[in-house]
Design a protein around this motif. Structure first.
Motif, PDB file in Angstrom:
ATOM      1  N   GLY A  89      -4.225   5.194 -25.040  1.00 46.90           N
ATOM      2  CA  GLY A  89      -3.747   6.070 -26.206  1.00 46.90           C
ATOM      3  C   GLY A  89      -4.960   6.729 -26.945  1.00 46.90           C
ATOM      4  N   ARG A  90      -6.136   6.392 -26.387  1.00 48.58           N
ATOM      5  CA  ARG A  90      -7.342   6.815 -27.096  1.00 48.58           C
ATOM      6  C   ARG A  90      -7.400   8.207 -26.665  1.00 48.58           C
ATOM      7  NH1 ARG A  90     -13.547   5.526 -25.504  1.00 48.58           N
ATOM      8  NH2 ARG A  90     -12.908   3.326 -26.395  1.00 48.58           N
ATOM      9  N   SER A  91      -7.944   9.182 -27.657  1.00 49.32           N
ATOM     10  CA  SER A  91      -8.083  10.580 -27.331  1.00 49.32           C
ATOM     11  C   SER A  91      -9.399  10.678 -26.965  1.00 49.32           C
ATOM     12  CB  SER A  91      -7.919  11.564 -28.483  1.00 49.32           C
ATOM     13  OG  SER A  91      -8.386  11.073 -29.686  1.00 49.32           O
ATOM     14  N   GLY A  92      -9.771  12.023 -26.429  1.00 52.02           N
ATOM     15  CA  GLY A  92     -10.886  12.448 -26.053  1.00 52.02           C
ATOM     16  C   GLY A  92     -11.326  12.223 -24.342  1.00 52.02           C
ATOM     17  N   PRO A  93     -12.338  12.710 -23.813  1.00 50.10           N
ATOM     18  CA  PRO A  93     -12.604  12.588 -22.506  1.00 50.10           C
ATOM     19  C   PRO A  93     -12.754  11.598 -21.748  1.00 50.10           C
ATOM     20  CG  PRO A  93     -14.759  13.302 -23.403  1.00 50.10           C
ATOM     21  CD  PRO A  93     -13.547  13.054 -24.678  1.00 50.10           C
ATOM     22  N   THR A  94     -13.099  10.435 -22.486  1.00 51.92           N
ATOM     23  CA  THR A  94     -13.274   8.983 -21.544  1.00 51.92           C
ATOM     24  C   THR A  94     -12.717   7.971 -22.272  1.00 51.92           C
ATOM     25  OG1 THR A  94     -15.545   8.820 -22.737  1.00 51.92           O
ATOM     26  CG2 THR A  94     -15.571   9.953 -20.564  1.00 51.92           C
ATOM     27  N   ASP A  95     -12.503   6.951 -21.518  1.00 49.43           N
ATOM     28  CA  ASP A  95     -12.159   5.514 -22.267  1.00 49.43           C
ATOM     29  C   ASP A  95     -12.289   4.355 -21.167  1.00 49.43           C
ATOM     30  OD1 ASP A  95     -10.890   3.405 -23.270  1.00 49.43           O
ATOM     31  OD2 ASP A  95      -9.230   4.230 -23.464  1.00 49.43           O
ATOM     32  N   SER A  96     -13.506   3.718 -21.612  1.00 53.20           N
ATOM     33  CA  SER A  96     -14.223   2.330 -20.647  1.00 53.20           C
ATOM     34  C   SER A  96     -14.037   1.414 -21.687  1.00 53.20           C
ATOM     35  CB  SER A  96     -15.310   2.878 -20.176  1.00 53.20           C
ATOM     36  OG  SER A  96     -15.214   4.041 -19.213  1.00 53.20           O
ATOM     37  N   SER A  97     -13.009   1.323 -22.439  1.00 52.63           N
ATOM     38  CA  SER A  97     -12.641   0.041 -23.178  1.00 52.63           C
ATOM     39  C   SER A  97     -12.381  -0.941 -22.314  1.00 52.63           C
ATOM     40  CB  SER A  97     -11.692   0.111 -24.363  1.00 52.63           C
ATOM     41  OG  SER A  97     -10.430   0.699 -23.925  1.00 52.63           O
ATOM     42  N   PRO A  98     -12.429  -2.147 -22.596  1.00 51.61           N
ATOM     43  CA  PRO A  98     -11.852  -3.352 -21.473  1.00 51.61           C
ATOM     44  C   PRO A  98     -10.614  -3.406 -21.362  1.00 51.61           C
ATOM     45  CG  PRO A  98     -13.497  -4.203 -23.050  1.00 51.61           C
ATOM     46  CD  PRO A  98     -13.379  -2.898 -23.727  1.00 51.61           C
ATOM     47  N   HIS A 116      -7.606  -5.847  -3.636  1.00 51.78           N
ATOM     48  CA  HIS A 116      -8.992  -5.706  -4.152  1.00 51.78           C
ATOM     49  C   HIS A 116      -9.548  -4.569  -4.017  1.00 51.78           C
ATOM     50  CE1 HIS A 116      -9.954  -6.511   0.025  1.00 51.78           C
ATOM     51  NE2 HIS A 116     -11.078  -5.821  -0.272  1.00 51.78           N
ATOM     52  N   ILE A 117     -10.380  -3.962  -4.805  1.00 47.56           N
ATOM     53  CA  ILE A 117     -11.145  -2.871  -4.582  1.00 47.56           C
ATOM     54  C   ILE A 117     -12.402  -3.019  -4.231  1.00 47.56           C
ATOM     55  CG2 ILE A 117     -11.796  -0.756  -5.932  1.00 47.56           C
ATOM     56  CD1 ILE A 117      -9.471  -1.044  -7.740  1.00 47.56           C
ATOM     57  N   ASP A 118     -13.077  -2.538  -3.429  1.00 49.80           N
ATOM     58  CA  ASP A 118     -14.436  -2.986  -2.830  1.00 49.80           C
ATOM     59  C   ASP A 118     -15.674  -2.505  -3.833  1.00 49.80           C
ATOM     60  OD1 ASP A 118     -13.861  -4.229  -0.344  1.00 49.80           O
ATOM     61  OD2 ASP A 118     -12.954  -2.209   0.288  1.00 49.80           O
ATOM     62  N   LEU A 119     -15.374  -1.191  -4.269  1.00 50.86           N
ATOM     63  CA  LEU A 119     -16.417  -0.692  -5.147  1.00 50.86           C
ATOM     64  C   LEU A 119     -15.939   0.159  -6.447  1.00 50.86           C
ATOM     65  CD1 LEU A 119     -19.304  -0.301  -5.805  1.00 50.86           C
ATOM     66  CD2 LEU A 119     -19.265   1.678  -4.171  1.00 50.86           C
ATOM     67  N   TYR A 120     -15.846  -0.469  -7.486  1.00 50.01           N
ATOM     68  CA  TYR A 120     -15.026   0.109  -8.672  1.00 50.01           C
ATOM     69  C   TYR A 120     -16.101   0.879  -9.508  1.00 50.01           C
ATOM     70  CZ  TYR A 120     -10.958   0.279 -11.637  1.00 50.01           C
ATOM     71  OH  TYR A 120      -9.883   0.804 -12.538  1.00 50.01           O
ATOM     72  N   TYR A 121     -15.995   2.002  -9.444  1.00 47.50           N
ATOM     73  CA  TYR A 121     -17.022   2.759 -10.422  1.00 47.50           C
ATOM     74  C   TYR A 121     -16.395   3.110 -11.804  1.00 47.50           C
ATOM     75  CZ  TYR A 121     -19.355   4.801  -5.963  1.00 47.50           C
ATOM     76  OH  TYR A 121     -20.006   4.852  -5.078  1.00 47.50           O
ATOM     77  N   GLN A 122     -17.335   3.142 -12.940  1.00 44.61           N
ATOM     78  CA  GLN A 122     -17.003   3.972 -14.104  1.00 44.61           C
ATOM     79  C   GLN A 122     -17.326   5.219 -13.857  1.00 44.61           C
ATOM     80  OE1 GLN A 122     -20.101   3.873 -17.432  1.00 44.61           O
ATOM     81  NE2 GLN A 122     -18.310   3.478 -18.903  1.00 44.61           N
ATOM     82  N   HIS A 123     -16.296   6.299 -14.074  1.00 37.23           N
ATOM     83  CA  HIS A 123     -16.308   7.603 -13.642  1.00 37.23           C
ATOM     84  C   HIS A 123     -17.149   8.410 -14.438  1.00 37.23           C
ATOM     85  CE1 HIS A 123     -13.543  10.682 -11.190  1.00 37.23           C
ATOM     86  NE2 HIS A 123     -14.782  11.067 -11.266  1.00 37.23           N
ATOM     87  N   ARG A 124     -17.336   8.101 -15.649  1.00 41.01           N
ATOM     88  CA  ARG A 124     -18.176   8.804 -16.435  1.00 41.01           C
ATOM     89  C   ARG A 124     -18.444   7.798 -17.553  1.00 41.01           C
ATOM     90  NH1 ARG A 124     -18.567  11.699 -12.987  1.00 41.01           N
ATOM     91  NH2 ARG A 124     -18.389  13.868 -12.864  1.00 41.01           N
ATOM     92  N   VAL A 125     -19.920   7.899 -18.502  1.00 43.83           N
ATOM     93  CA  VAL A 125     -20.185   6.859 -19.165  1.00 43.83           C
ATOM     94  C   VAL A 125     -19.317   7.106 -20.485  1.00 43.83           C
ATOM     95  CG1 VAL A 125     -22.218   6.029 -20.845  1.00 43.83           C
ATOM     96  CG2 VAL A 125     -22.427   6.455 -18.263  1.00 43.83           C
ATOM     97  N   ASP A 126     -18.933   6.194 -21.011  1.00 49.74           N
ATOM     98  CA  ASP A 126     -17.825   6.413 -22.338  1.00 49.74           C
ATOM     99  C   ASP A 126     -18.726   6.054 -23.495  1.00 49.74           C
ATOM    100  OD1 ASP A 126     -16.048   6.352 -24.363  1.00 49.74           O
ATOM    101  OD2 ASP A 126     -15.166   4.599 -23.509  1.00 49.74           O
TER     102      ASP A 126
END
Length: 324
Positions: A89-98, A116-126
């Motif tokens: 429910g966070r507003s804004g362009p990114t959300d990388s909270s746990p 399983h996911i072999d390689l899991y990326y953070q898409h953009r820095v939050d």
């Protein structure tokens, strides 16, 4: 197909970006059957590295990749990304909270039809979540077996160092091509210092370097290139002239411009695995054949000396969440 290691992750030298099958480009989503055939053909040709993200669609690209890889899952390294959709429910362009990372991972696992996911990326820095908190959560997912390796996308040097101090980062993904050389100055030196692999996306300059884009009239209203600075009128003509020089080299050696652009990228290091995107079988055959193209020192020097492409790689709003 030759293989390299992204840190300690074995992948084919050339991967496949699946985004354009469902999202972002003219014609995306109109022929899922051809997209599935393209993924199957890529695997037949030795491509073991497939890239998607929850935001592509959203969601439908992961579902497509999951369907295509049914019965073939153990033949590929599967990469996806989180952070541009908030499940909290966070507003804004990114959300990388746990909390968001865990929700996103569960959704991606289900859509991809895998445990399983072999390689899991953070898409953009939050900017709203310390990278240490995000990577700490990812490390927990590694310990639980839900993901195997951690990646970052379009992250800057300081973020990469801080993330890597919490848990080893396997790969960083950024735009890199003959048209976009930005990572060379700040990002690539850090990756090589820390033994982190590099995954260039848009290695064909968002289509420019294939020689197939000659007019913005080729884009429909859903195509993100329609308002991309590289494709505005003055910049577009300048960049076409650069693409024509790549085509000149291709004529010299009897290959396609796309193959020249990929061969140049491969020559930049044995820690680089580009992921050209396509939804067509013929294109994936063309792209993977670039693995066998060898450029002379003279050709490499000529290509490396091309002036920068005109225009930013993204809109002003998109640029604000890159390399931070």
């Amino acid at each position: 197909m030759k293989h390299i290691e992204l840190r300690d992750l074995d992948v084919s030298r050339i991967g496949l970006g699946a985004m354009g099958m469902s999202h972002g480009y003219t014609g995306a989503g109109v022929d899922d059957a051809e997209s599935v055939r393209t993924i199957h053909r890529a695997v037949e040709l030795g491509v073991t590295f497939i890239d998607t993200a929850e935001v592509y669609g959203p969601y439908v690209n992961e579902e497509l990749v999951g369907r295509a890889l049914k019965g073939r899952r153990d033949q590929v390294v599967l990469a996806t990304k989180f952070g541009l959709i908030s499940h909290t429910g966070r507003s804004g362009p990114t959300d990388s909270s746990p909390e968001n990372v865990r929700a996103a991972a569960e959704g991606s696992l289900k859509r991809l039809g895998t445990d399983h996911i072999d390689l899991y990326y953070q898409h953009r820095v939050d900017a709203g979540t310390p990278i240490e908190d995000t990577v700490g959560c990812l490390a927990e997912l590694v310990a639980e077996g839900k993901i195997r390796h951690i990646g970052l996308s379009e992250a800057g040097p300081d973020t990469i160092r801080r993330a890597h101090a919490v848990h080893p980062v396997t790969a960083v993904q950024s735009e890199y091509s003959l048209f976009t050389r930005d990572p060379e100055a700040r990002v690539l030196p850090v990756l090589r210092e820390l033994n982190i692999g590099f995954v260039p996306f848009s290695p064909l300059g968002r289509g420019f370097l294939t020689g197939a884009i000659r007019s913005t009239d080729q884009f429909d209203s859903t195509d993100f290139r329609a308002d991309n600075p590289r494709f505005t009128e003055g910049n577009f003509q300048h960049n076409l002239r650069l693409a024509d020089q790549v085509a000149d080299v291709a004529v010299q050696i009897g290959v396609t411009p796309a193959q020249v652009a990929l061969a140049w990228l491969l020559a930049q290091g044995d820690d680089i695995a580009p992921i050209p995107g396509t939804r067509r079988v013929a294109r994936v055959e063309e792209n993977t054949a670039a693995d066998a193209v060898r450029l002379t020192d003279e050709q490499l020097a000529r290509l490396s000396s091309l002036p920068p492409a005109a225009g930013d790689t993204h809109t002003e709003a998109q640029m604000r969440v890159m390399e931070r």
